[in-house]
Write a protein that holds these residues in place. Structure first.
Motif, short mmCIF file in Angstrom:
data_model
loop_
_atom_site.label_atom_id
_atom_site.label_comp_id
_atom_site.label_asym_id
_atom_site.label_seq_id
_atom_site.Cartn_x
_atom_site.Cartn_y
_atom_site.Cartn_z
N TRP A 44 11.12 -6.48 -14.02
CA TRP A 44 10.20 -6.49 -14.86
C TRP A 44 10.77 -8.19 -15.39
O TRP A 44 9.38 -8.65 -15.41
N HIS A 138 3.61 5.26 -14.07
CA HIS A 138 4.19 4.22 -14.26
C HIS A 138 3.69 3.71 -13.01
O HIS A 138 3.26 1.92 -13.33
N HIS A 139 4.52 4.02 -11.55
CA HIS A 139 4.00 2.69 -10.66
C HIS A 139 2.56 2.21 -11.22
O HIS A 139 2.70 1.24 -10.30
N LEU A 141 -0.51 2.94 -12.31
CA LEU A 141 0.14 1.60 -13.50
C LEU A 141 0.44 -0.20 -13.40
O LEU A 141 -0.11 -1.04 -13.49
N MET A 142 1.84 -0.16 -13.18
CA MET A 142 2.87 -1.70 -12.28
C MET A 142 1.34 -2.31 -11.08
O MET A 142 1.66 -3.42 -11.76
N PHE A 457 4.57 0.66 -21.09
CA PHE A 457 5.42 1.23 -20.43
C PHE A 457 7.17 1.91 -21.39
O PHE A 457 7.72 3.42 -20.97
N SER A 461 5.93 6.87 -21.49
CA SER A 461 6.55 6.71 -20.34
C SER A 461 6.81 8.44 -19.84
O SER A 461 7.14 9.35 -18.96
#
Length: 463
Positions: A44, A138-139, A141-142, A457, A461
């Protein structure tokens, strides 16, 4: 010597190929590495520093400024939709009570049967891949965040805030439609034990369910009677006394959230954080909606097109010069390369895992896929944020087209280059007296988006 346009085209392809490699590397390292909890913050930070370094070289801050207000409004709309959804998630769980959730069997799901049947046929290696937790919420979104920031590298069409605004606006619409769907008809969970482990709500039904549902839930004669009479009967009017916290002006939420004495005087918003993604089946899958919207943002809808193409034979024998101008599609769609194909494969993997692990029924995942595709296409029809510099370049190209053709026929490479530079410069916005304001806006935008990403994040989470 190739004109600058061709080199820019190669740069665009190369930069997007690099973005695809970075995306694949992010997912792979996070999944395969035993030190992913340590590597994740490092990744990040590296991506954030890379984006900050590119800020001074970005030429479209004026376009980003126009997209700032729609971006903020879209964020507020999405957060409001998520709040409504969170209240509704607990409401549909609480209204029937914990006993109903424990006693009601899951619905028959042919998709689950098919996966169990395939387990008997497929090799163990394939099953290990299908069962693996390769990619999570979260992947996805990233991946979208990386796509949005890639505007700094000219990988997607400016404005990046416009792409983010469209993503959040589409997400908000999808969440509201999902909430309407699962509130309209309450479906039993594929995991009957889930509600009792996540929620502290009364075990008995709410008085609304006691009046309008319980007397007619299992007796076929009672169902037939209420169809004929079309009015409530058989309700005694007796019901348990519910716990009443003091939430001030928000006391109207007591009937929807049904807090218990166990939760004491917790504020209403604290109750919303304890249920995670809910328990009874929520039509359609919210995780799959995020995955599909991310995949749609990466996938090409309209690939690079050549505008006003023309070709000319130069006076030098054997040399043919092609003159044209390319531009990316509006609304920030990316491209249909190998990384897009891989993301769609990961979407399908996520769908079968949602079904396999009984987080959702098959119909929830199918609906999420076509709703995500439909909503992304629908918002693309009217999304207003466009880079007007593209239109200026096209207009300039039309004005000098005859000169461009003549220069090509005369093998005047320098003339062709100068004319193409005029086209490029015509689309650039002057950085005159307002440059300091633009720098301030650029810094504030980068800071705000990075902080928002970090909060997303860390605080969300649990999914």
């Amino acid at each position: 010597m190739s004109p600058p346009l061709l080199s820019r085209r190669r740069l665009h392809r190369g930069s997007f190929g690099g973005l695809g490699l970075v995306a694949i590397a992010y997912v792979s390292i996070d999944y395969l590495s035993p030190w992913h909890e340590r590597l994740q913050p490092i990744l990040w930070a590296a991506l954030a520093i890379t984006a900050i370094i590119r800020v001074p070289f970005y030429k479209h801050w004026s376009v980003e400024l126009r997209a700032a207000i729609p971006f903020i409004l879209s964020m507020i709309f999405m957060l409001s939709a998520l709040l409504v959804e969170m209240i509704s998630v607990r409401s549909v769980t609480a209204v029937l009570g914990l006993d109903w959730h424990m006693a009601t069997p899951p619905l028959p799901d042919v998709g689950q049967w098919l996966l169990l049947a395939l387990n008997e046929k497929l090799p163990e290696t394939v099953l290990d891949i299908l069962r693996a937790h390769i990619i999570g919420l979260h992947h996805y979104l990233m991946l979208f965040i990386m796509l949005g920031f890639s505007v700094l590298f000219n990988s997607v069409e400016a404005p990046g805030l416009g792409l983010g605004a469209r993503y959040m606006f589409t997400m908000g619409i999808g969440r509201l439609l999902r909430t309407i769907a699962f509130v309209s008809t309450i479906l039993p969970s594929p995991r009957p034990w889930c509600a009792s482990t996540r929620f502290h709500v009364p075990s008995y039904p709410h008085r609304w369910a006691q009046k309008y549902y319980v007397p007619y839930a299992t007796d076929s004669n009672a169902i037939r009677h209420i169809i004929i009479q079309d009015e409530v009967y058989g309700f005694t009017g007796d019901h348990n006394v519910e716990f009443q916290p003091d939430w001030g002006s928000m006391n109207f939420l007591v009937d929807f959230l049904r807090p218990t004495a166990y939760e004491g005087s917790s504020q209403w918003y604290n109750l919303l954080k304890k249920g995670g993604g809910g328990c009874n089946d929520l039509m359609y899958s919210g995780h799959m909606l995020v995955a599909v919207l991310t995949a749609m943002a990466w996938t090409v809808a309209r690939i690079l097109r050549k505008m006003a193409p023309c070709s000319a034979v130069s006076s030098t024998p054997g040399i043919r010069i092609r003159v044209g101008y390319s531009y990316r599609t509006p609304f920030g769609e990316a491209y249909g390369g190998y990384s897009s194909a891989l993301i769609w494969m990961l979407v399908l993997h996520s769908a079968q895992r949602e079904i396999r692990e009984r987080h959702h029924y098959t119909v929830d995942c199918i609906m999420a896929i076509y709703m995500g595709i439909f909503l992304w296409k629908m918002t693309g029809l009217f999304w207003p944020i466009k880079d007007t510099s593209r239109d200026k370049r096209l207009n300039k190209l039309e004005q000098i087209q005859s000169k461009l053709v003549q220069a090509a026929k005369d093998s005047d490479i320098d003339g062709v280059r100068e004319l193409l530079e005029e086209v490029e410069l015509s689309g650039q916005v002057s950085r005159g007296p307002g440059s300091r304001l633009m720098w301030l806006f650029a810094g504030a935008t980068i800071f705000f988006t990075l902080v928002a990403v970090l909060l997303a994040f860390t605080l969300l989470s649990d999914g």
